[in-house]
Design a protein around this motif. Structure first.
Motif, PDB file in Angstrom:
ATOM      1  N   LEU A 232       0.818  -1.215   0.000  1.00 42.91           N
ATOM      2  CA  LEU A 232       0.000   0.000   0.000  1.00 42.91           C
ATOM      3  C   LEU A 232       0.851   1.265   0.000  1.00 42.91           C
ATOM      4  O   LEU A 232       0.499   2.266  -0.631  1.00 42.91           O
ATOM      5  N   PHE A 233       1.968   1.230   0.704  1.00 42.10           N
ATOM      6  CA  PHE A 233       2.869   2.382   0.733  1.00 42.10           C
ATOM      7  C   PHE A 233       3.739   2.473  -0.531  1.00 42.10           C
ATOM      8  O   PHE A 233       4.413   3.471  -0.742  1.00 42.10           O
ATOM      9  N   GLY A 234       3.733   1.414  -1.342  1.00 43.83           N
ATOM     10  CA  GLY A 234       4.590   1.406  -2.515  1.00 43.83           C
ATOM     11  C   GLY A 234       6.042   1.162  -2.194  1.00 43.83           C
ATOM     12  O   GLY A 234       6.925   1.519  -2.979  1.00 43.83           O
ATOM     13  N   ASN A 235       6.300   0.516  -1.060  1.00 47.38           N
ATOM     14  CA  ASN A 235       7.661   0.193  -0.651  1.00 47.38           C
ATOM     15  C   ASN A 235       8.031  -1.223  -1.102  1.00 47.38           C
ATOM     16  O   ASN A 235       7.150  -2.053  -1.327  1.00 47.38           O
ATOM     17  N   PRO A 236       9.326  -1.521  -1.216  1.00 45.41           N
ATOM     18  CA  PRO A 236       9.742  -2.843  -1.699  1.00 45.41           C
ATOM     19  C   PRO A 236       9.442  -3.945  -0.698  1.00 45.41           C
ATOM     20  O   PRO A 236       9.490  -3.745   0.514  1.00 45.41           O
ATOM     21  N   GLY A 237       9.108  -5.115  -1.219  1.00 45.84           N
ATOM     22  CA  GLY A 237       8.871  -6.297  -0.403  1.00 45.84           C
ATOM     23  C   GLY A 237       9.388  -7.516  -1.122  1.00 45.84           C
ATOM     24  O   GLY A 237       9.594  -7.486  -2.342  1.00 45.84           O
ATOM     25  N   TYR A 238       9.587  -8.600  -0.402  1.00 54.18           N
ATOM     26  CA  TYR A 238      10.156  -9.792  -1.014  1.00 54.18           C
ATOM     27  C   TYR A 238       9.132 -10.604  -1.796  1.00 54.18           C
ATOM     28  O   TYR A 238       9.467 -11.292  -2.736  1.00 54.18           O
ATOM     29  N   GLY A 239       7.865 -10.527  -1.395  1.00 56.37           N
ATOM     30  CA  GLY A 239       6.845 -11.271  -2.113  1.00 56.37           C
ATOM     31  C   GLY A 239       7.068 -12.770  -2.018  1.00 56.37           C
ATOM     32  O   GLY A 239       7.491 -13.298  -1.000  1.00 56.37           O
ATOM     33  N   GLY A 240       6.815 -13.476  -3.131  1.00 52.40           N
ATOM     34  CA  GLY A 240       6.962 -14.927  -3.150  1.00 52.40           C
ATOM     35  C   GLY A 240       5.813 -15.558  -3.897  1.00 52.40           C
ATOM     36  O   GLY A 240       4.824 -14.904  -4.237  1.00 52.40           O
ATOM     37  N   GLU A 241       5.934 -16.856  -4.159  1.00 54.52           N
ATOM     38  CA  GLU A 241       4.920 -17.579  -4.917  1.00 54.52           C
ATOM     39  C   GLU A 241       3.962 -18.366  -4.030  1.00 54.52           C
ATOM     40  O   GLU A 241       3.023 -18.973  -4.528  1.00 54.52           O
TER      41      GLU A 241
END
Length: 276
Positions: A232-241
């Motif tokens: 929501l803040f548009g900051n980087p995240g690692y995510g994942g599948e």
């Protein structure tokens, strides 16, 4: 002759509701007055997460790879916002247990007031405290170079998710504070807050952990809230599948609602059944 623990309520449901709200606000004001009487304790509570940010961001941030090569503070701050909501659990537990140990809780139960007003008043006061603490953290993040990159609507939604998590954890703190035998027990429970906080994606990617540990970290309510807030803040995240990584926004609402559904009624029921 002592008054009954649960005096008779006004007749109509609307009257009882208004009575409970008025009593809860009185308890809230009583708790807020402690801010004035003990400002040092409150201010330290607000600044402690800032110290954690400076320590991890300044000492270890350069050694941690962040998604897209962005600055570590861009990644760290949303997670620290979520971790701050968890840290509030400690102050809630200690305040409730201290009131019980000093007989304040028994005094409330002997008064002609709504039995739910005490826990509700504590809830309102601690939520106000959390709003101020979150504002302090946002200010610290801005001073360190963190920025949000979405619109104001997304930013407000992120704040809403953070406060929803705090609201849920608050009832956990109230329940533990009511069932704890004394401040010593709460101190032992407080130690467990740190493993819960660090076993998450607040500081590092769970993929860097062993498979079973990473799975626990990914499902941590703190992790899903941090992931949703980063988005929501548009900051980087690692995510994942994984499913949990792809549905962090959904679980950032589902986890707090589930926690609240369990611990809110438990807290009210436990207060009503306390031995006077």
């Amino acid at each position: 002759m002592s008054m009954p623990a649960h005096p008779l309520s006004p007749g109509s449901p609307l009257s009882r509701f208004g009575w409970a709200l008025a009593d809860a606000w009185t308890v809230t004001l009583r708790d807020l007055n402690h801010w004035v009487l003990r400002p040092g304790t409150v201010i330290v509570g607000w600044l402690f997460p800032v110290m954690i940010v400076l320590m991890f961001g300044g000492l270890f941030g350069g050694a941690i790879d962040t998604p897209g090569g962005s600055g570590y503070f861009e990644f760290l701050m949303p997670g620290m916002f979520a971790l701050t909501m968890l840290f509030g659990l400690e102050s809630t537990m200690m305040a409730v247990t201290t009131d019980a140990a000093k007989g304040v809780t028994d005094r409330f139960r002997s008064l002609p007031m709504s039995s739910s007003a005490v826990v509700l008043g504590r809830c309102v006061a601690d939520m106000l405290n959390s709003v101020v603490g979150l504002a302090v953290m946002v200010g610290a993040g801005l001073a360190l170079g963190w920025r949000w990159h979405g619109g104001i609507g997304s930013a407000l939604a992120a704040v809403g998710l953070l406060l929803l998590l705090r609201f849920a954890l608050l009832w956990v703190g109230i329940f533990i504070g009511l069932v704890a035998g004394g401040p010593e027990v709460v101190t032992a429970v407080q130690i467990l807050v740190w493993p819960v906080g660090f076993l998450s994606n607040v500081f590092v990617d769970p993929a860097t952990m062993s498979a079973w540990l990473g799975a626990i970290a990914a499902w941590n309510p703190l992790s899903v809230t941090a992931s949703a807030v980063r988005e929501l803040f548009g900051n980087p995240g690692y995510g994942g599948e994984s499913w949990i990584a792809q549905n962090a926004a959904l679980m950032s609402v589902a986890w707090p609602l589930l926690i609240t559904a369990v611990f809110l009624p438990l807290s009210v029921r436990t207060f009503r059944k306390l031995k006077g």
